[in-house]
Scaffold this active site. Structure first.
Site, PDB file in Angstrom:
ATOM      1  N   ALA A 147       1.418   7.254 -13.880  1.00  0.00           N
ATOM      2  CA  ALA A 147       2.192   6.188 -14.518  1.00  0.00           C
ATOM      3  C   ALA A 147       2.491   5.067 -13.518  1.00  0.00           C
ATOM      4  CB  ALA A 147       3.494   6.755 -15.082  1.00  0.00           C
ATOM      5  N   TYR A 203       2.820   9.985 -10.877  1.00  0.00           N
ATOM      6  CA  TYR A 203       1.940   9.179  -9.999  1.00  0.00           C
ATOM      7  C   TYR A 203       1.006   8.295 -10.837  1.00  0.00           C
ATOM      8  CZ  TYR A 203      -1.622   8.155  -6.482  1.00  0.00           C
ATOM      9  OH  TYR A 203      -2.491   7.514  -5.638  1.00  0.00           O
ATOM     10  N   ASN A 240       0.802  -1.225   0.000  1.00  0.00           N
ATOM     11  CA  ASN A 240       0.000   0.000   0.000  1.00  0.00           C
ATOM     12  C   ASN A 240       0.836   1.277   0.000  1.00  0.00           C
ATOM     13  OD1 ASN A 240      -2.516   1.695   1.019  1.00  0.00           O
ATOM     14  ND2 ASN A 240      -0.892   2.007   2.543  1.00  0.00           N
TER      15      ASN A 240
HETATM   16  P1  NAP Z   1      -0.507   8.858   3.395  1.00  0.00           P
HETATM   17  O1  NAP Z   1      -1.545   9.286   4.346  1.00  0.00           O
HETATM   18  O2  NAP Z   1       0.474   9.854   2.915  1.00  0.00           O
HETATM   19  O3  NAP Z   1       0.274   7.594   4.015  1.00  0.00           O
HETATM   20  C1  NAP Z   1       1.311   7.023   3.260  1.00  0.00           C
HETATM   21  C2  NAP Z   1       1.922   5.863   4.028  1.00  0.00           C
HETATM   22  O4  NAP Z   1       2.935   5.279   3.196  1.00  0.00           O
HETATM   23  C3  NAP Z   1       2.574   6.282   5.315  1.00  0.00           C
HETATM   24  O5  NAP Z   1       2.420   5.244   6.249  1.00  0.00           O
HETATM   25  C4  NAP Z   1       4.039   6.439   4.926  1.00  0.00           C
HETATM   26  O6  NAP Z   1       4.857   6.279   6.062  1.00  0.00           O
HETATM   27  C5  NAP Z   1       4.173   5.293   3.923  1.00  0.00           C
HETATM   28  N1  NAP Z   1       5.257   5.442   2.954  1.00  0.00           N
HETATM   29  C6  NAP Z   1       5.480   6.461   2.091  1.00  0.00           C
HETATM   30  N2  NAP Z   1       6.597   6.232   1.391  1.00  0.00           N
HETATM   31  C7  NAP Z   1       7.096   5.042   1.824  1.00  0.00           C
HETATM   32  C8  NAP Z   1       8.233   4.264   1.481  1.00  0.00           C
HETATM   33  N3  NAP Z   1       9.110   4.668   0.548  1.00  0.00           N
HETATM   34  N4  NAP Z   1       8.430   3.095   2.129  1.00  0.00           N
HETATM   35  C9  NAP Z   1       7.559   2.673   3.073  1.00  0.00           C
HETATM   36  N5  NAP Z   1       6.464   3.361   3.438  1.00  0.00           N
HETATM   37  C10 NAP Z   1       6.250   4.540   2.812  1.00  0.00           C
HETATM   38  O7  NAP Z   1      -1.147   8.237   2.059  1.00  0.00           O
HETATM   39  P2  NAP Z   1      -2.599   7.582   1.801  1.00  0.00           P
HETATM   40  O8  NAP Z   1      -3.491   8.654   1.307  1.00  0.00           O
HETATM   41  O9  NAP Z   1      -3.011   6.738   2.939  1.00  0.00           O
HETATM   42  O10 NAP Z   1      -2.234   6.652   0.546  1.00  0.00           O
HETATM   43  C11 NAP Z   1      -1.885   5.288   0.729  1.00  0.00           C
HETATM   44  C12 NAP Z   1      -1.889   4.591  -0.615  1.00  0.00           C
HETATM   45  O11 NAP Z   1      -3.161   4.765  -1.220  1.00  0.00           O
HETATM   46  C13 NAP Z   1      -0.882   5.158  -1.602  1.00  0.00           C
HETATM   47  O12 NAP Z   1      -0.360   4.115  -2.396  1.00  0.00           O
HETATM   48  C14 NAP Z   1      -1.712   6.082  -2.452  1.00  0.00           C
HETATM   49  O13 NAP Z   1      -1.169   6.266  -3.735  1.00  0.00           O
HETATM   50  C15 NAP Z   1      -3.008   5.310  -2.504  1.00  0.00           C
HETATM   51  N6  NAP Z   1      -4.184   6.128  -2.817  1.00  0.00           N
HETATM   52  C16 NAP Z   1      -4.610   7.084  -1.932  1.00  0.00           C
HETATM   53  C17 NAP Z   1      -5.737   7.831  -2.250  1.00  0.00           C
HETATM   54  C18 NAP Z   1      -6.305   8.861  -1.327  1.00  0.00           C
HETATM   55  O14 NAP Z   1      -7.256   9.546  -1.722  1.00  0.00           O
HETATM   56  N7  NAP Z   1      -5.816   9.024  -0.105  1.00  0.00           N
HETATM   57  C19 NAP Z   1      -6.393   7.620  -3.472  1.00  0.00           C
HETATM   58  C20 NAP Z   1      -5.921   6.643  -4.343  1.00  0.00           C
HETATM   59  C21 NAP Z   1      -4.813   5.898  -3.994  1.00  0.00           C
HETATM   60  P3  NAP Z   1       6.353   6.924   6.122  1.00  0.00           P
HETATM   61  O15 NAP Z   1       6.242   8.323   5.605  1.00  0.00           O
HETATM   62  O16 NAP Z   1       6.752   6.818   7.561  1.00  0.00           O
HETATM   63  O17 NAP Z   1       7.196   6.068   5.260  1.00  0.00           O
END
Ligand code: NAP
Length: 261
Positions: free
Chosen positions: A159, A157, A91
């Site tokens: 891509a 993103y 994720n």
């Molecule tokens: P978020 O609130 O920014 O949380 C991101 C999480 O990923 C954090 O736990 C962060 O922890 C971790 N992370 C980031 N880079 C990392 C790395 N290189 N290695 C390990 N962990 C890493 O993001 P979110 O909104 O929950 O999104 C989570 C996923 O859902 C992502 O893949 C995002 O693309 C996808 N997504 C989100 C949405 C949305 O609307 N929120 C929509 C579509 C898809 P650390 O910073 O401590 O590493």
């Protein structure tokens, strides 16, 4: 009612906040043992501690999914702590905005390294243990952005998220002989710390463009992931599930406005 996942060993990358924390909490509430992984150990530990406070089983682990050594250590930690790996929720993701004509290769690589290479490395590191599980499950967190929609500022993103699906469809074929399924959830706009960082204006305009007129919750995504991880989903592999409150459906602004007439 799905068959219980109690006792199963789960890794959630990016489990320390946002969607990943929601997935970790829901899986732990169903009795799974969860390894919460993120780059910031304190944050991962804090999330694990909050899950334990709710009666679940979880521990934190520091890993950058773009780093092969970290990801190998993450898989080894789950083996040591839980005795195996049954479910990987790949994720972890980042979504910094940058217009394509101004984007540097370093900005492009940062996003592709975490979102796409990170998914590949996590799957590769966990696959041997998932195969030994006999009911291995992988759930990728992709997005509507890239596979279905576009948004200026997110070419890298988009891509990465479309790339995850191309990766998944061939990985599904390679993983089938190992008894592992791999599927992807495609969230729309989900209320997380990461989304909040995009600002109130973005949140308001997104909410207005969603037929259900609300942003998704992390639980909306977690329950879709739980289904893909269940015994009942054993015959599903290489597939996607959009969870977006209908966001991708309107053909035009008028179509949205017509809903309220
Ligand atoms: P978020 O609130 O920014 O949380 C991101 C999480 O990923 C954090 O736990 C962060 O922890 C971790 N992370 C980031 N880079 C990392 C790395 N290189 N290695 C390990 N962990 C890493 O993001 P979110 O909104 O929950 O999104 C989570 C996923 O859902 C992502 O893949 C995002 O693309 C996808 N997504 C989100 C949405 C949305 O609307 N929120 C929509 C579509 C898809 P650390 O910073 O401590 O590493």
């Amino acid at each position: 009612m799905l068959t219980s996942i109690a006792g199963r060993s789960v890794i959630v990358t990016g489990g320390s906040r946002g969607i990943g924390r929601g997935v970790a909490r829901v899986f732990a509430a169903k009795g799974a043992q969860v390894l919460v992984a993120g780059r910031d150990l304190a944050q991962a530990e804090a999330t694990a501690a909050s899950i334990r406070a709710e009666g679940g089983r979880a521990s934190g682990f520091a890993a950058d999914v773009g780093n092969p050594d970290d990801v190998e250590r993450m898989a080894a930690a789950a083996l040591e702590r839980h005795g195996g790996i049954d479910i990987l929720c790949a994720n972890a993701g980042v979504f910094p905005a940058a217009r394509m004509m101004d984007m540097t290769l370093a900005q492009w690589n940062e996003v592709l390294s975490t979102n796409l290479a990170g998914a590949f490395l996590s799957v590769q590191a966990c696959a041997p243990a998932l195969a030994r599980s006999g009911r291995g499950r992988i759930v990728l967190t992709s997005s509507i952005t890239g596979p279905i929609t576009g948004y200026p500022g997110w070419t890298h993103y988009a891509a990465s998220k479309a790339g995850q699906l191309g990766f998944m469809r061939t990985a599904a074929l390679e993983l089938t002989p190992l008894g592992i399924t791999i599927n992807a959830v495609l969230p729309g706009n989900v209320r997380t710390e990461g989304l909040d960082e995009l600002g109130e204006e973005y949140l308001a305009s997104m909410t207005a463009s969603i037929p259900q007129r609300r942003l998704g919750s992390v639980e909306d995504i977690a329950y879709a992931a739980l289904f893909f991880a269940s015994d009942e989903a054993a015959y599903i592999t290489g597939q996607t599930l959009v969870i977006d409150g209908g966001q991708v459906l309107p053909e035009s602004l008028t179509a949205l406005q017509e809903m309220d007439r």
